[in-house]
Design an enzyme around this catalytic site. Structure first.
Site, PDB file in Angstrom:
ATOM      1  N   GLU A   1     -24.086  85.889  65.787  1.00 41.44           N
ATOM      2  CA  GLU A   1     -25.074  85.106  66.546  1.00 41.44           C
ATOM      3  C   GLU A   1     -26.071  86.035  67.238  1.00 41.44           C
ATOM      4  OE1 GLU A   1     -25.386  82.183  65.815  1.00 41.44           O
ATOM      5  OE2 GLU A   1     -23.402  81.278  65.700  1.00 41.44           O
ATOM      6  N   HIS A   2     -27.302  85.591  67.265  1.00 40.53           N
ATOM      7  CA  HIS A   2     -28.397  86.338  67.886  1.00 40.53           C
ATOM      8  C   HIS A   2     -28.550  87.726  67.252  1.00 40.53           C
ATOM      9  CE1 HIS A   2     -29.305  83.351  70.975  1.00 40.53           C
ATOM     10  NE2 HIS A   2     -28.003  83.094  70.950  1.00 40.53           N
ATOM     11  N   THR A   3     -28.066  87.847  66.041  1.00 37.43           N
ATOM     12  CA  THR A   3     -28.242  89.108  65.319  1.00 37.43           C
ATOM     13  C   THR A   3     -29.418  89.022  64.355  1.00 37.43           C
ATOM     14  OG1 THR A   3     -26.549  88.243  63.869  1.00 37.43           O
ATOM     15  CG2 THR A   3     -25.869  89.969  65.369  1.00 37.43           C
TER      16      THR A   3
ATOM     17  N   GLY B   1     -29.144  68.651  68.731  1.00 34.87           N
ATOM     18  CA  GLY B   1     -28.614  69.328  69.916  1.00 34.87           C
ATOM     19  C   GLY B   1     -27.192  69.839  69.738  1.00 34.87           C
ATOM     20  N   ALA B   2     -26.629  69.691  68.532  1.00 36.79           N
ATOM     21  CA  ALA B   2     -25.257  70.151  68.306  1.00 36.79           C
ATOM     22  C   ALA B   2     -25.243  71.605  67.832  1.00 36.79           C
ATOM     23  CB  ALA B   2     -24.562  69.253  67.290  1.00 36.79           C
TER      24      ALA B   2
ATOM     25  N   SER C   1     -30.978  70.904  63.209  1.00 42.14           N
ATOM     26  CA  SER C   1     -31.674  69.767  62.623  1.00 42.14           C
ATOM     27  C   SER C   1     -33.148  70.099  62.436  1.00 42.14           C
ATOM     28  CB  SER C   1     -31.510  68.529  63.498  1.00 42.14           C
ATOM     29  OG  SER C   1     -31.859  68.818  64.827  1.00 42.14           O
TER      30      SER C   1
ATOM     31  N   ASP D   1     -31.416  80.031  60.292  1.00 40.21           N
ATOM     32  CA  ASP D   1     -31.279  78.583  60.082  1.00 40.21           C
ATOM     33  C   ASP D   1     -32.051  78.123  58.850  1.00 40.21           C
ATOM     34  OD1 ASP D   1     -30.127  79.048  62.495  1.00 40.21           O
ATOM     35  OD2 ASP D   1     -31.540  77.878  63.675  1.00 40.21           O
TER      36      ASP D   1
ATOM     37  N   TYR E   1     -33.750  81.228  75.295  1.00 44.97           N
ATOM     38  CA  TYR E   1     -33.617  81.894  73.997  1.00 44.97           C
ATOM     39  C   TYR E   1     -34.684  82.995  73.873  1.00 44.97           C
ATOM     40  CZ  TYR E   1     -33.381  82.509  68.912  1.00 44.97           C
ATOM     41  OH  TYR E   1     -33.261  83.046  67.645  1.00 44.97           O
TER      42      TYR E   1
HETATM   43  C1  GLA Z   1     -30.829  79.668  66.752  1.00 48.57           C
HETATM   44  C2  GLA Z   1     -31.978  80.368  66.029  1.00 48.57           C
HETATM   45  C3  GLA Z   1     -31.449  81.366  64.986  1.00 48.57           C
HETATM   46  C4  GLA Z   1     -30.410  82.301  65.585  1.00 48.57           C
HETATM   47  C5  GLA Z   1     -29.362  81.511  66.370  1.00 48.57           C
HETATM   48  C6  GLA Z   1     -28.402  82.404  67.097  1.00 48.57           C
HETATM   49  O1  GLA Z   1     -30.129  78.839  65.863  1.00 48.57           O
HETATM   50  O2  GLA Z   1     -32.808  79.434  65.392  1.00 48.57           O
HETATM   51  O3  GLA Z   1     -32.526  82.080  64.433  1.00 48.57           O
HETATM   52  O4  GLA Z   1     -31.010  83.287  66.369  1.00 48.57           O
HETATM   53  O5  GLA Z   1     -29.948  80.630  67.308  1.00 48.57           O
HETATM   54  O6  GLA Z   1     -27.640  83.139  66.213  1.00 48.57           O
END
Ligand code: GLA
Length: 386
Positions: A33-35, A120-121, A125, A171, A221
């Site tokens: 995540e956040h990578t 929001g989950a 989406s 995503d 974010y």
């Molecule tokens: C959201 C962002 C993604 C990613 C994630 C965290 O979903 O759209 O690009 O950074 O957060 O991993």
């Protein structure tokens, strides 16, 4: 989701004629995540839930008539005008503009869409909507000449330029490239990726939805991303002879070397990211060996880091994580950007029922509502249905 449902609404809402129908999924992410915006690895898969849209060219130069079936909301706008007021319509407007940039001569069309990715989950989406419209416009106006990667980038650019979220590519990537039964390990620096079959025998993947959605999630974010960029700037200043594009280029000792030059908060954020890059590698090694217990330990470590270092958790998600631990669940963590949404849980089949019952009961006792439960089914990426 049902194609006949979308079709009937499209016909009813517009002039009785049918168009083409496209679908794009939401996603899960096993780890990483956040990578993505740090040039690291992610491990997503598309889900069996998504957005379905029917689209028909309407003969106008640039008038879009859009109907959001679930919201029962209509927005008509022109691409030559300012972005529309309805936030959902901005995704469509943004994609059209980004497709223009890619040389696709998008003109006016009618669109009706519906979805079953819970909003929001943390299952993206919005990326599902972007990918679905991008895929459809490429088919209708662009002879499918735009590559899958450029569809991904058009979705990401829509978030950056029309929605204001400085997201990475995970995503949209998962939504476009997903394949049923397969997860993907993507190197966000080189954009190379591999499909991995996900068949953890004896285990299940399940999402527990906290139903918490924080309003300020997008600015929080963007602040996380800014912290990472601050650290990259400090690294580049310190080591003039080396190239630092993202935190992926940093080693642990590099981070220590700039510790005094950066804020404590930025240090903590970068510390999480470096750890997360390592965890994805450890996780994929464990998967290759079929060692799900080790994979699960990495998931817990990610949760801890997202909660304490990256600070994108919330009380409800930490509570769900504690319940998982207490029930002997193999791995559990926040999934996606954080600030609400789901935990992803890797749980032995024999523990599943007890875990779910316990989570429902304890969560309801504490927060007055039952968390929603989604069993993960890995589905296909963007496609044309009719
Ligand atoms: C959201 C962002 C993604 C990613 C994630 C965290 O979903 O759209 O690009 O950074 O957060 O991993």
């Amino acid at each position: 989701m049902d194609i006949e449902f979308v079709r009937s609404r499209f016909i009813k809402h517009f002039d009785g004629k049918t168009g083409n129908v496209y679908a794009s999924p939401g996603r899960i992410n096993l780890i990483g995540e956040h990578t993505d915006y740090n040039g690291g690895f992610v491990f997503p898969g598309a889900v069996d839930k998504g957005i379905m849209a029917e689209i028909r060219i309407n003969g106008t130069p640039d008038t879009i008539r859009a109907y959001a079936i679930d919201k029962k909301d209509r927005a008509d706008f022109r691409l030559s005008d300012e972005k529309p007021k309805a936030s959902w319509a901005r995704y469509i407007y943004g994609i059209c503009k980004e497709m223009w940039k890619l040389g696709v001569p998008v003109k006016g069309f009618n669109i009706a869409f519906a979805g079953d990715v819970p909003e929001g989950a943390g299952m993206s989406s919005s990326a599902a909507l972007e990918s679905c419209v991008a895929y459809g416009l490429n088919d209708l106006f662009g002879d499918n000449k735009v590559s899958q990667w450029n569809l991904v980038l058009a979705g990401q650019a829509t978030e950056h330029n029309y929605v204001g979220v400085k997201c990475g590519i995970m995503d949209q990537f998962a939504s476009v490239f997903g394949k049923a039964g397969q997860v993907m390990r993507l190197d966000c620096r080189s954009r190379e990726f591999e499909y991995f079959p996900f068949d953890a025998k004896g285990y299940k993947l399940v999402l527990l939805d906290s139903a918490v959605k924080h309003e300020l999630a997008s600015s929080a974010y963007n602040q996380r991303r800014q912290s990472c960029e601050n650290v990259v700037a400090a690294l580049a200043a310190k080591f003039a002879d080396r190239k630092f594009e993202t935190l992926r280029d940093a080693k642990w000792e590099d981070l220590e070397a700039v510790k005094a030059d950066i804020s404590e908060e930025d240090y903590k954020r970068a510390h999480f990211v470096l750890g997360e890059v390592d965890r994805v590698m450890a996780f994929s090694e464990a998967l290759k060996k079929g060692d799900y217990e080790e994979a699960g330990r990495q998931m817990y470590a990610t949760h801890e880091g997202l909660s304490k270092e990256y600070e994108v958790s919330c009380e409800e998600l930490d509570f769900l994580n504690e319940i998982a631990k207490a029930n002997g669940v193999t791995g559990s963590r926040i999934m996606g950007g954080g600030f609400g949404g789901c935990t992803l849980n890797l749980v032995k089949e024999e523990l599943y029922d007890k875990f779910i019952a316990d989570a429902r009961k304890k969560y309801a006792e504490k927060y007055g509502r039952v968390p929603k439960v989604y069993d993960v089914v890995i589905g296909d990426g963007s496609r044309k249905l009719a």
